[in-house]
Design a protein around this motif. Structure first.
Motif, PDB file in Angstrom:
ATOM      1  N   TYR A 397      56.630  80.532  75.586  1.00 12.42           N
ATOM      2  CA  TYR A 397      55.687  79.418  75.691  1.00 12.42           C
ATOM      3  C   TYR A 397      54.684  79.436  74.545  1.00 12.42           C
ATOM      4  O   TYR A 397      54.364  78.389  73.963  1.00 12.42           O
ATOM      5  CB  TYR A 397      54.944  79.480  77.032  1.00 12.42           C
ATOM      6  CG  TYR A 397      55.696  78.867  78.191  1.00 12.42           C
ATOM      7  CD1 TYR A 397      57.079  78.889  78.237  1.00 12.42           C
ATOM      8  CD2 TYR A 397      55.025  78.277  79.249  1.00 12.42           C
ATOM      9  CE1 TYR A 397      57.774  78.350  79.295  1.00 12.42           C
ATOM     10  CE2 TYR A 397      55.702  77.728  80.326  1.00 12.42           C
ATOM     11  CZ  TYR A 397      57.076  77.768  80.353  1.00 12.42           C
ATOM     12  OH  TYR A 397      57.751  77.219  81.405  1.00 12.42           O
ATOM     13  N   ILE A 398      54.174  80.614  74.221  1.00 14.85           N
ATOM     14  CA  ILE A 398      53.195  80.700  73.128  1.00 14.85           C
ATOM     15  C   ILE A 398      53.825  80.266  71.809  1.00 14.85           C
ATOM     16  O   ILE A 398      53.230  79.496  71.038  1.00 14.85           O
ATOM     17  CB  ILE A 398      52.634  82.135  73.024  1.00 14.85           C
ATOM     18  CG1 ILE A 398      51.730  82.430  74.227  1.00 14.85           C
ATOM     19  CG2 ILE A 398      51.837  82.313  71.730  1.00 14.85           C
ATOM     20  CD1 ILE A 398      51.213  83.847  74.276  1.00 14.85           C
ATOM     21  N   LEU A 399      55.039  80.738  71.545  1.00 13.81           N
ATOM     22  CA  LEU A 399      55.731  80.330  70.313  1.00 13.81           C
ATOM     23  C   LEU A 399      55.996  78.831  70.308  1.00 13.81           C
ATOM     24  O   LEU A 399      55.824  78.154  69.276  1.00 13.81           O
ATOM     25  CB  LEU A 399      57.046  81.099  70.181  1.00 13.81           C
ATOM     26  CG  LEU A 399      56.934  82.611  69.959  1.00 13.81           C
ATOM     27  CD1 LEU A 399      58.318  83.251  69.938  1.00 13.81           C
ATOM     28  CD2 LEU A 399      56.177  82.917  68.666  1.00 13.81           C
ATOM     29  N   LEU A 400      56.398  78.264  71.464  1.00 16.01           N
ATOM     30  CA  LEU A 400      56.670  76.839  71.556  1.00 16.01           C
ATOM     31  C   LEU A 400      55.412  76.014  71.339  1.00 16.01           C
ATOM     32  O   LEU A 400      55.415  75.059  70.541  1.00 16.01           O
ATOM     33  CB  LEU A 400      57.276  76.512  72.922  1.00 16.01           C
ATOM     34  CG  LEU A 400      57.470  75.023  73.240  1.00 16.01           C
ATOM     35  CD1 LEU A 400      58.468  74.398  72.267  1.00 16.01           C
ATOM     36  CD2 LEU A 400      57.923  74.824  74.685  1.00 16.01           C
ATOM     37  N   LEU A 401      54.333  76.381  72.009  1.00 12.68           N
ATOM     38  CA  LEU A 401      53.099  75.599  71.895  1.00 12.68           C
ATOM     39  C   LEU A 401      52.521  75.662  70.479  1.00 12.68           C
ATOM     40  O   LEU A 401      52.029  74.658  69.958  1.00 12.68           O
ATOM     41  CB  LEU A 401      52.067  76.097  72.902  1.00 12.68           C
ATOM     42  CG  LEU A 401      52.446  75.949  74.384  1.00 12.68           C
ATOM     43  CD1 LEU A 401      51.288  76.360  75.274  1.00 12.68           C
ATOM     44  CD2 LEU A 401      52.876  74.523  74.708  1.00 12.68           C
ATOM     45  N   GLN A 402      52.596  76.842  69.859  1.00 12.57           N
ATOM     46  CA  GLN A 402      52.105  76.946  68.483  1.00 12.57           C
ATOM     47  C   GLN A 402      52.965  76.125  67.523  1.00 12.57           C
ATOM     48  O   GLN A 402      52.446  75.540  66.566  1.00 12.57           O
ATOM     49  CB  GLN A 402      52.079  78.410  68.049  1.00 12.57           C
ATOM     50  CG  GLN A 402      50.977  79.223  68.724  1.00 12.57           C
ATOM     51  CD  GLN A 402      50.975  80.675  68.284  1.00 12.57           C
ATOM     52  OE1 GLN A 402      52.015  81.236  67.935  1.00 12.57           O
ATOM     53  NE2 GLN A 402      49.810  81.299  68.316  1.00 12.57           N
ATOM     54  N   ALA A 403      54.271  76.068  67.789  1.00 15.15           N
ATOM     55  CA  ALA A 403      55.163  75.286  66.926  1.00 15.15           C
ATOM     56  C   ALA A 403      54.907  73.786  67.050  1.00 15.15           C
ATOM     57  O   ALA A 403      55.180  73.025  66.106  1.00 15.15           O
ATOM     58  CB  ALA A 403      56.614  75.595  67.265  1.00 15.15           C
ATOM     59  N   LEU A 404      54.376  73.350  68.205  1.00 15.70           N
ATOM     60  CA  LEU A 404      54.131  71.921  68.422  1.00 15.70           C
ATOM     61  C   LEU A 404      52.784  71.445  67.901  1.00 15.70           C
ATOM     62  O   LEU A 404      52.492  70.252  67.944  1.00 15.70           O
ATOM     63  CB  LEU A 404      54.229  71.609  69.924  1.00 15.70           C
ATOM     64  CG  LEU A 404      55.622  71.742  70.556  1.00 15.70           C
ATOM     65  CD1 LEU A 404      55.548  71.544  72.064  1.00 15.70           C
ATOM     66  CD2 LEU A 404      56.598  70.744  69.935  1.00 15.70           C
ATOM     67  N   THR A 405      51.949  72.371  67.430  1.00 12.06           N
ATOM     68  CA  THR A 405      50.648  71.960  66.887  1.00 12.06           C
ATOM     69  C   THR A 405      50.822  71.270  65.538  1.00 12.06           C
ATOM     70  O   THR A 405      51.793  71.503  64.816  1.00 12.06           O
ATOM     71  CB  THR A 405      49.722  73.169  66.714  1.00 12.06           C
ATOM     72  OG1 THR A 405      50.337  74.126  65.834  1.00 12.06           O
ATOM     73  CG2 THR A 405      49.422  73.825  68.055  1.00 12.06           C
ATOM     74  N   LYS A 406      49.832  70.416  65.220  1.00  7.72           N
ATOM     75  CA  LYS A 406      49.819  69.736  63.927  1.00  7.72           C
ATOM     76  C   LYS A 406      48.463  69.945  63.271  1.00  7.72           C
ATOM     77  O   LYS A 406      47.426  69.911  63.940  1.00  7.72           O
ATOM     78  CB  LYS A 406      50.091  68.234  64.099  1.00  7.72           C
ATOM     79  CG  LYS A 406      51.514  67.926  64.532  1.00  7.72           C
ATOM     80  CD  LYS A 406      51.870  66.453  64.328  1.00  7.72           C
ATOM     81  CE  LYS A 406      50.986  65.546  65.169  1.00  7.72           C
ATOM     82  NZ  LYS A 406      51.431  64.128  65.068  1.00  7.72           N
ATOM     83  N   ARG A 407      48.470  70.155  61.963  1.00  2.00           N
ATOM     84  CA  ARG A 407      47.223  70.387  61.239  1.00  2.00           C
ATOM     85  C   ARG A 407      46.439  69.083  61.109  1.00  2.00           C
ATOM     86  O   ARG A 407      47.005  68.027  60.793  1.00  2.00           O
ATOM     87  CB  ARG A 407      47.528  70.959  59.862  1.00  2.00           C
ATOM     88  CG  ARG A 407      46.292  71.266  59.027  1.00  2.00           C
ATOM     89  CD  ARG A 407      46.626  71.992  57.742  1.00  2.00           C
ATOM     90  NE  ARG A 407      47.220  73.295  58.011  1.00  2.00           N
ATOM     91  CZ  ARG A 407      47.435  74.210  57.057  1.00  2.00           C
ATOM     92  NH1 ARG A 407      47.112  73.942  55.796  1.00  2.00           N
ATOM     93  NH2 ARG A 407      47.988  75.360  57.368  1.00  2.00           N
ATOM     94  N   LEU A 408      45.133  69.177  61.393  1.00  2.00           N
ATOM     95  CA  LEU A 408      44.245  68.028  61.290  1.00  2.00           C
ATOM     96  C   LEU A 408      43.518  68.068  59.950  1.00  2.00           C
ATOM     97  O   LEU A 408      42.992  69.094  59.536  1.00  2.00           O
ATOM     98  CB  LEU A 408      43.221  68.030  62.430  1.00  2.00           C
ATOM     99  CG  LEU A 408      43.771  67.846  63.844  1.00  2.00           C
ATOM    100  CD1 LEU A 408      42.652  67.983  64.868  1.00  2.00           C
ATOM    101  CD2 LEU A 408      44.455  66.486  63.985  1.00  2.00           C
ATOM    102  N   THR A 409      43.497  66.927  59.284  1.00  2.00           N
ATOM    103  CA  THR A 409      42.794  66.853  58.006  1.00  2.00           C
ATOM    104  C   THR A 409      41.316  66.545  58.186  1.00  2.00           C
ATOM    105  O   THR A 409      40.493  66.854  57.327  1.00  2.00           O
ATOM    106  CB  THR A 409      43.420  65.758  57.117  1.00  2.00           C
ATOM    107  OG1 THR A 409      43.397  64.506  57.833  1.00  2.00           O
ATOM    108  CG2 THR A 409      44.864  66.112  56.787  1.00  2.00           C
ATOM    109  N   ASP A 410      40.966  65.945  59.312  1.00  2.00           N
ATOM    110  CA  ASP A 410      39.570  65.579  59.543  1.00  2.00           C
ATOM    111  C   ASP A 410      39.207  65.873  60.995  1.00  2.00           C
ATOM    112  O   ASP A 410      39.780  65.290  61.916  1.00  2.00           O
ATOM    113  CB  ASP A 410      39.350  64.092  59.229  1.00  2.00           C
ATOM    114  CG  ASP A 410      37.886  63.688  59.407  1.00  2.00           C
ATOM    115  OD1 ASP A 410      37.017  64.558  59.199  1.00  2.00           O
ATOM    116  OD2 ASP A 410      37.629  62.526  59.775  1.00  2.00           O
TER     117      ASP A 410
END
Length: 479
Positions: A397-410
């Motif tokens: 779950y931790i690997l999955l949730l981290q993989a689904l994150t997206k970097r925010l520019t603002d």
């Protein structure tokens, strides 16, 4: 009576009880010594948890003192999860084959050596330095000790406590682990204001480990009491380990519990691990994230105590687990919404409290349920595989949730201090997963209470007596 034994008696309203069965039931005893064994297990659980989480609350200062990166500091906690998975099978065999006493004493010594090894260093230029390798060896020894200790509550409750106290004993022993995590979150920041204070912190955590090891070695004199407290404890010879595993894999109810409750454990682990990273995006401080983590544990302990007492009296293991797992899913949905909204401290704190109250408190009851639905498989085996399932799913779950994150520019509100990530999709996926498994558990989990039925049959020679009648008519009276 020897060692403050209490005798199990049968009230006169039990009809047509054969004299030989009455004599058999009168031979069941509970000993005051059981509370000392429970205390030692609680101290071991608490000490092991504080050693596990020593560095996480003071990661920056620890990294400076040990001269390593934050990623390497995180490894000191991650090693517990990594080591526990492969060692769990050996631990379940050891506890069911060699007995509770040997397993707990071995865990106590490993835990003590883990706490002491972390302090091994040398003095350099009026400064005491500890190499990172010594700390990692100490953490690894503590990680090896963890399954030896964590798997013990169900076994201890079954061997030392009567049926109307088993869930309560299991709850007390199981909740001592999160209590240790809470203490580590409080004590570490209080003691370490600068990097040079890290050695003092290590001594503070090593001392209780030494005391607990002494109590376990000297005080635990046997794996079980001289006279069993219940019929199931009297016939406590469980299935051989390999045969027990085969029986579990053919037990539909157990497999449903293994998968669904393991998912619940994974969700709780994810939230506990990623809480600060999730909240900082919306401007919540690290201190507030720490408060929310404390609310998780405190309300979980309170809920576990109340639920354990209720289940001990009513024997409604299945109903309690289904209701609390469903409420945990609803709380997870609420968390996935409020954690994405800024300036909602009260709502976030309230939802975290509910998550702890429902999600955390279900753990000891689910462990008891795993024993009830899988009897006569050994308690350590059935409960241990549930623990392994939770650990494996936690990593996934931790690997999955981290993989689904997206970097925010603002992200103007962010207090993260580095790369800012969007947790919107991962939180919704997490809520969907726990909701799905909660529904599966409610629909597909059905089981008789095999251990309680076996106790009825062994005691009364019939299956017609209800569980509630037995629990009400067999109180303990102290002589």
């Amino acid at each position: 009576m020897e060692d403050g034994a209490e005798v199990q008696t049968v009230s006169s309203d039990v009809p047509n009880t054969p004299n030989q069965e009455l004599k058999k039931l009168l031979s069941f005893k509970v000993y005051k010594r059981r509370w000392f064994v429970l205390l030692v297990l609680c101290l071991l659980n608490c000490s092991n948890a504080t050693i596990w989480l020593t560095f996480a609350p003071v990661a920056d200062e620890s990294a400076k003192y040990l001269n390593v990166t934050l990623e390497e500091i995180n490894l000191l906690s991650l090693v517990y999860m990594v080591v526990a998975i492969p060692l769990s099978f050996g631990t379940t065999w050891m506890m069911d084959t060699l007995g509770l006493r040997i397993t707990l004493i071995l865990g106590a010594w490993l835990n003590m050596f883990g706490g002491l090894v972390r302090f091994f260093g040398k003095s350099e230029e009026e400064r005491y330095t500890i190499p990172f390798s010594a700390v990692m060896v100490g953490q690894t020894l503590g990680a090896i000790a963890q399954p030896l200790i964590v798997f013990a509550p169900t076994k201890l409750a079954a061997l030392w406590f009567p049926d109307h106290q088993r869930a309560t004993a299991n709850t007390i022993a199981s909740m001592s682990n999160p209590l240790g995590l809470l203490l580590a979150n409080i004590i570490s920041p209080m003691m370490v204001k600068t990097a040079t204070q890290v050695p003092t912190l290590l001594i503070a955590y090593a001392a209780p480990a030494c005391v607990t090891c002494f109590l376990a070695t000297v005080g635990i004199r046997s794996s079980s009491p001289p006279t069993p407290p219940s019929a199931s404890a009297e016939s406590s010879d469980s299935e051989p380990f390999v045969q027990g595993i085969k029986l579990l894999l053919r037990n539909k109810a157990y497999l449903v519990l293994l998968l669904c409750f393991g998912s619940g454990v994974a969700v709780f682990t994810c939230i506990s691990t990623l809480l600060q990273q999730i909240l900082c995006v919306q401007g919540y401080t690290n201190d507030f994230a720490g408060v929310c983590g404390a609310l998780f544990i405190v309300f979980g302990i309170v809920g576990a105590g109340a639920l354990g007492l209720y289940v001990d009296k009513t024997k409604k293991f299945t109903e309690a687990t289904k209701i609390y797992l469903s409420l945990t899913a609803l709380s997870s949905i609420a968390f996935s919404v409020v954690c994405l909204i800024p300036h909602q401290k009260a709502a976030v704190a309230a939802v975290c409290s509910l998550l702890g109250f429902f999600g955390f408190s279900i753990y000891p009851v689910a462990m008891e349920l795993s024993v009830e639905c899988s009897y006569p498989v050994g308690e350590a085996t059935s409960a241990g595989l549930i623990f392994v399932s939770g650990q494996v799913q936690s990593v996934l779950y931790i690997l999955l949730l981290q993989a689904l994150t997206k970097r925010l520019t603002d992200s103007p509100l962010s207090t993260c201090g580095g790369v800012v990530l969007s947790w919107k999709v991962p939180m919704l996926v997490m809520a969907g997963l726990i909701s799905f498994f909660a529904c599966c558990f409610v629909i597909f989990f059905h089981t008789p209470y095999r251990r309680l039925l076996a106790e009825e049959k062994a005691t009364y020679g019939t299956k017609e007596c209800s569980v509630s009648t037995v629990s009400e008519s067999v109180p303990s009276v102290e002589k």
